[in-house]
Design a protein around this motif. Structure first.
Motif, PDB file in Angstrom:
ATOM      1  N   ILE A   1       0.859  -1.187   0.000  1.00 16.06           N
ATOM      2  CA  ILE A   1       0.000   0.000   0.000  1.00 16.06           C
ATOM      3  C   ILE A   1       0.891   1.232   0.000  1.00 16.06           C
ATOM      4  N   THR A   2       0.644   2.141  -0.929  1.00 16.92           N
ATOM      5  CA  THR A   2       1.444   3.363  -1.022  1.00 16.92           C
ATOM      6  C   THR A   2       0.567   4.589  -0.815  1.00 16.92           C
ATOM      7  N   GLU A   3       1.205   5.696  -0.537  1.00 13.39           N
ATOM      8  CA  GLU A   3       0.495   6.970  -0.497  1.00 13.39           C
ATOM      9  C   GLU A   3       0.175   7.409  -1.921  1.00 13.39           C
ATOM     10  N   ALA A   4      -0.598   8.493  -2.033  1.00 12.83           N
ATOM     11  CA  ALA A   4      -0.972   8.998  -3.356  1.00 12.83           C
ATOM     12  C   ALA A   4       0.279   9.308  -4.181  1.00 12.83           C
ATOM     13  N   MET A   5       0.239   8.927  -5.460  1.00 16.10           N
ATOM     14  CA  MET A   5       1.353   9.174  -6.377  1.00 16.10           C
ATOM     15  C   MET A   5       0.777   9.750  -7.661  1.00 16.10           C
ATOM     16  N   SER A   6       1.246  10.932  -8.056  1.00 14.49           N
ATOM     17  CA  SER A   6       0.672  11.611  -9.214  1.00 14.49           C
ATOM     18  C   SER A   6       0.801  10.783 -10.490  1.00 14.49           C
TER      19      SER A   6
ATOM     20  N   GLY B   1      -6.940   8.102  -1.868  1.00 16.83           N
ATOM     21  CA  GLY B   1      -5.686   8.526  -2.479  1.00 16.83           C
ATOM     22  C   GLY B   1      -4.577   7.502  -2.410  1.00 16.83           C
ATOM     23  N   THR B   2      -4.724   6.477  -1.561  1.00 15.49           N
ATOM     24  CA  THR B   2      -3.696   5.453  -1.485  1.00 15.49           C
ATOM     25  C   THR B   2      -3.817   4.493  -2.675  1.00 15.49           C
ATOM     26  N   ASN B   3      -2.757   3.740  -2.901  1.00 15.61           N
ATOM     27  CA  ASN B   3      -2.735   2.756  -3.984  1.00 15.61           C
ATOM     28  C   ASN B   3      -2.413   1.386  -3.412  1.00 15.61           C
ATOM     29  N   TYR B   4      -3.042   0.391  -3.977  1.00 17.17           N
ATOM     30  CA  TYR B   4      -2.845  -0.977  -3.500  1.00 17.17           C
ATOM     31  C   TYR B   4      -2.324  -1.839  -4.645  1.00 17.17           C
TER      32      TYR B   4
END
Length: 305
Positions: A258-263, A287-290
């Protein structure tokens, strides 16, 4: 006097079983080894409500059809337990694309034929029961073939399909369930207790648990439901519901990130790569990414977590 029930395990299954028992007039004690409900295995996935697309290697169609039935029933069941209609459009992801890898275990033709079978089965289920819906939806294309999306490596992907499959916002669903449980006067949450034994009796069964301090507690219930995760088999065996396993279970290893928001990931639709040791990507509403992938299937993994 209130009927008593003990539910073991505080994931989404244990919490939903608790809601169902409360609705039937039970006083429910939910015992869980964690301090918070729905924070472990139930919460740390992509939240996908499956419609069977990834199970094409089951040639009997039983797995895929079961996933279709469960997916179409999930929304109705959750609304019944919560006691109100839910704002599905505000708590679901964008629809999933499915990408067929060049080295997939199935050809593109076999994959699409399987998707077609699921689509026909879904239509039959919806026609047979007007109450069913897929997260608020009864209309829309179950799947269709599309061009391979921009940004996808065409050296690795042979074909693509859009589907109606969605993920739910896990935090939103968690809050709905816990708020409903917490508001019920007959619900008791017993956190930080590891259940070690279930003794089944005709009138009342006994559930023994151990606290981190070493203290042992025993609770009685006319109904006991085992919704634990890693202790599922061991507790069923202790209760005499099944004999010891003849061989270690076959467990699929899943790696998640799981990451934070990434443009750079903004605007990318959720996708799943099939069929083999691949995985998923989901851009969540917060806004997070999985990311997840399945490197292999492993036998004999440690059972006492």
């Amino acid at each position: 006097m209130k009927k008593k029930a003990v539910v073991i395990g505080g994931g989404i299954q244990g919490c939903c079983i608790s809601l169902a028992l409360l609705d039937r007039g039970y006083q429910v004690t939910l015992v869980d080894q964690a301090s918070d409900l729905i924070r472990r295995a139930s919460f740390n996935g992509e939240g996908k409500i499956h419609l069977g697309f990834v199970y094409a290697l089951d040639r009997t169609l039983e797995t895929g059809q079961r996933m279709v039935r469960d997916g179409l029933a999930f929304g109705q069941a959750l609304e019944t337990l919560i006691g109100k209609k839910l704002p599905w459009d505000s708590i679901v992801s964008r629809p999933f694309n499915y990408l067929a890898a060049h080295d997939s275990l199935l050809s593109v033709g076999e994959t699409e034929a399987y998707f077609r079978e699921l689509a026909n089965y879904s239509q039959a289920c919806l026609a047979a029961d007007s109450k069913l819906h897929y997260l608020g939806r009864r209309e829309g294309e179950f799947y269709r073939a599309i061009s391979v999306p921009d940004g996808v490596n065409r050296l690795r992907v042979s074909a693509a399909f859009s589907t109606m499959e969605l993920c739910v916002d896990q935090e939103a669903v968690r809050e709905l369930i816990i708020d409903t449980l917490s508001a019920h006067p007959d619900f008791i949450h017993a956190p930080n207790e590891f259940v070690t034994q279930v003794d089944v009796a005709q009138r009342e069964s006994q559930v023994r648990s151990r606290l981190s301090t070493g203290e042992v507690r025993t609770r009685a219930g006319g109904v006991v439901v085992n919704c634990s995760w890693e202790s599922l088999d061991a507790l069923d065996i202790s209760a005499g519901l099944r004999s010891a396993l003849a061989e270690p279970p076959n467990l699929r290893l899943k790696v998640g990130l799981i990451t934070e928001a990434m443009s750079v990931l903004e605007g990318i639709d959720p996708f799943t790569i099939v069929h083999g040791a691949y995985g998923d990507f989901v851009s969540n509403r917060n806004g997070t990414n999985y990311f997840c992938w399945y490197p292999t299937s492993m036998k004999g993994m440690v059972r006492d977590w």
